[in-house]
Design a protein around this motif. Structure first.
Motif, PDB file in Angstrom:
ATOM      1  N   ARG A 280       3.006  13.081  -5.453  1.00 44.18           N
ATOM      2  CA  ARG A 280       1.647  13.413  -5.910  1.00 44.18           C
ATOM      3  C   ARG A 280       1.673  14.642  -6.813  1.00 44.18           C
ATOM      4  NH1 ARG A 280       0.073  12.625  -0.437  1.00 44.18           N
ATOM      5  NH2 ARG A 280      -0.299  14.888  -0.216  1.00 44.18           N
TER       6      ARG A 280
ATOM      7  N   THR B 247      -3.217   8.737  -3.222  1.00 43.43           N
ATOM      8  CA  THR B 247      -3.320   9.413  -1.929  1.00 43.43           C
ATOM      9  C   THR B 247      -2.302   8.895  -0.919  1.00 43.43           C
ATOM     10  OG1 THR B 247      -4.986   7.878  -1.042  1.00 43.43           O
ATOM     11  CG2 THR B 247      -5.784   9.760  -2.311  1.00 43.43           C
ATOM     12  N   ARG B 248      -1.726   7.730  -1.180  1.00 45.98           N
ATOM     13  CA  ARG B 248      -0.745   7.160  -0.255  1.00 45.98           C
ATOM     14  C   ARG B 248       0.688   7.536  -0.624  1.00 45.98           C
ATOM     15  NH1 ARG B 248      -2.389   2.730   3.113  1.00 45.98           N
ATOM     16  NH2 ARG B 248      -4.608   2.263   2.903  1.00 45.98           N
TER      17      ARG B 248
ATOM     18  N   ASP C  61      -2.515   3.675  -5.350  1.00 41.36           N
ATOM     19  CA  ASP C  61      -3.327   4.660  -4.646  1.00 41.36           C
ATOM     20  C   ASP C  61      -2.513   5.952  -4.516  1.00 41.36           C
ATOM     21  OD1 ASP C  61      -4.839   6.188  -2.929  1.00 41.36           O
ATOM     22  OD2 ASP C  61      -5.246   4.570  -1.506  1.00 41.36           O
TER      23      ASP C  61
ATOM     24  N   TYR D 138       0.813  -1.213   0.000  1.00 43.37           N
ATOM     25  CA  TYR D 138       0.000   0.000   0.000  1.00 43.37           C
ATOM     26  C   TYR D 138       0.851   1.270   0.000  1.00 43.37           C
ATOM     27  CZ  TYR D 138      -3.478  -3.474   1.229  1.00 43.37           C
ATOM     28  OH  TYR D 138      -4.285  -4.588   1.219  1.00 43.37           O
ATOM     29  N   THR D 139       1.919   1.246   0.755  1.00 47.70           N
ATOM     30  CA  THR D 139       2.799   2.406   0.839  1.00 47.70           C
ATOM     31  C   THR D 139       4.194   1.921   1.201  1.00 47.70           C
ATOM     32  OG1 THR D 139       3.062   4.612   1.808  1.00 47.70           O
ATOM     33  CG2 THR D 139       2.365   2.855   3.294  1.00 47.70           C
TER      34      THR D 139
ATOM     35  N   ALA E 168      -7.561   9.280  -8.429  1.00 45.97           N
ATOM     36  CA  ALA E 168      -6.992   8.792  -7.163  1.00 45.97           C
ATOM     37  C   ALA E 168      -6.204   7.504  -7.317  1.00 45.97           C
ATOM     38  CB  ALA E 168      -8.104   8.591  -6.129  1.00 45.97           C
ATOM     39  N   ARG E 169      -6.396   6.794  -8.426  1.00 47.33           N
ATOM     40  CA  ARG E 169      -5.668   5.551  -8.658  1.00 47.33           C
ATOM     41  C   ARG E 169      -5.087   5.585 -10.067  1.00 47.33           C
ATOM     42  NH1 ARG E 169      -6.745   1.866  -4.792  1.00 47.33           N
ATOM     43  NH2 ARG E 169      -6.204   0.054  -6.079  1.00 47.33           N
TER      44      ARG E 169
ATOM     45  N   HIS F 180      -0.607  -3.554 -10.341  1.00 46.79           N
ATOM     46  CA  HIS F 180      -1.855  -3.150  -9.706  1.00 46.79           C
ATOM     47  C   HIS F 180      -1.961  -1.614  -9.726  1.00 46.79           C
ATOM     48  CE1 HIS F 180      -1.309  -7.160  -7.831  1.00 46.79           C
ATOM     49  NE2 HIS F 180      -2.613  -7.171  -7.714  1.00 46.79           N
TER      50      HIS F 180
END
Length: 328
Positions: A119, A112-113, A110, A75-76, A128-129, A107
């Protein structure tokens, strides 16, 4: 979240209570996917109540298991200081299997992560993705560098088991995707990797020899999976060793009803293996342990304490089978 039927939970708990600490059987290391899963913490069935921090829980976990899969990196990407903290909190023989970030697997990422700096480099029109192939090249390169920086302290301490590269369900066996796998190997050069496919085409009998040869050439371990055989998905539990140094088995459970598109993690992995189901896997795990220097048996059914019970339970059954053979 459902309770197992009949006396499965009681028998699983009794079996797990006989596990050695940490759960090692010869060259087989048993563990779970993560140690701070919310469902595990809320159940209150593994950690003593007084343990409040991730560091304290990791130290306790390491008393019971010799290996853990780190899923947070999907995820991050944490800082190297986090990895150093993990090393300091665990015994010298404890190892971490680290899940690859989507920048490697394809994949969607995200946005936002990501850090504020990264960003700012991504067009707002992407949303967002974003798929890795749509990332600005410099952003993709920085993510690869950040991931390698994160695992560096684990490598330096001899504590990295492998980077788990789990490809998405749409990653089918094509020449283009074989080249993609080669590029991932190059991005993670110098690091041990274990590859998990989620599209059955890679395991088709006519194609399997070429896939096996490809993984061997790349020095990649094949991840044997146990998961539901559902329509339109699911990979068979093909037992392969493609790297003599490490073999991996990941247990996802058999929750057929929860294995569907859009299902949450809690729905999909809400499954407790019975002792009989675990016993059916003992021959395969013994087979792997005789062909690879190390085996990691990782339970991903992280609902309540199911993964903990099953990882311990398999270690008991494997130890009993090994001692019976040696004694007989």
């Amino acid at each position: 979240m459902t309770e197992p039927g009949g006396d499965v939970a009681a028998r699983a708990a009794e079996l797990a209570s006989r596990a050695r600490e940490p759960a090692v059987t010869a060259n087989v290391l048993h563990g779970t996917a993560g140690w701070t899963d919310r469902s595990l913490l809320e159940a209150g069935l593994f950690y003593p109540r007084g343990l409040k921090t991730g560091k304290e829980r990791l130290a306790f976990y390491a008393k019971h298991f010799p290996v853990v899969e780190v899923d947070a990196t999907y995820y991050t990407i944490p800082s190297p200081e986090v990895a150093r903290g993990w090393v300091a909190s665990t015994p010298s023989e404890f190892v971490f299997d680290v899940k690859a970030h989507p920048v490697f697997t394809g994949h969607p990422i995200d946005v936002t992560r990501l850090s504020r700096e990264l960003r700012a480099r991504i067009p707002e029109s992407e949303g967002a993705r974003i798929r890795p192939d749509r990332l600005p090249p410099e952003v993709g390169g920085l993510l690869v560098d950040a991931f390698r920086d994160f695992v560096a302290p684990l490598v330096e301490a001899g504590r990295l088991g492998a980077v788990f590269v789990q490809f998405p369900p749409w990653f089918s066996s094509t020449r283009g995707n074989a080249r993609r796998l080669e590029k991932v190997r190059e991005s993670l050069r110098g690091l041990p990797i274990a590859v998990e496919f989620r599209h059955g085409s890679w395991l088709e009998p006519a194609r399997l020899p070429r896939v096996t040869a490809l993984l061997r050439d790349l020095g990649a371990s094949y991840v044997v999976v146990d998961e539901p055989a559902v329509r339109g998905g699911g990979v068979p539990p093909t037992v392969l060793v493609t790297n003599d140094d490490l073999a991996v088995v990941r247990f996802h459970g058999h929750n057929v009803a929860g294995w569907h598109r859009g299902a949450s993690v809690a729905e999909r992995f809400d499954y407790l293996y019975s002792p009989e189901e675990l016993a059916a896997w003992v021959p395969a795990v013994k087979n792997l342990s005789g062909r690879a220097r190390r085996v990691h048996a990782i339970f991903n059914n992280c609902v309540r304490n199911y993964a903990v019970l099953d990882a311990k339970g398999l270690s008991v059954l494997l130890a009993e089978a090994t001692s019976t053979k040696e004694g007989g």
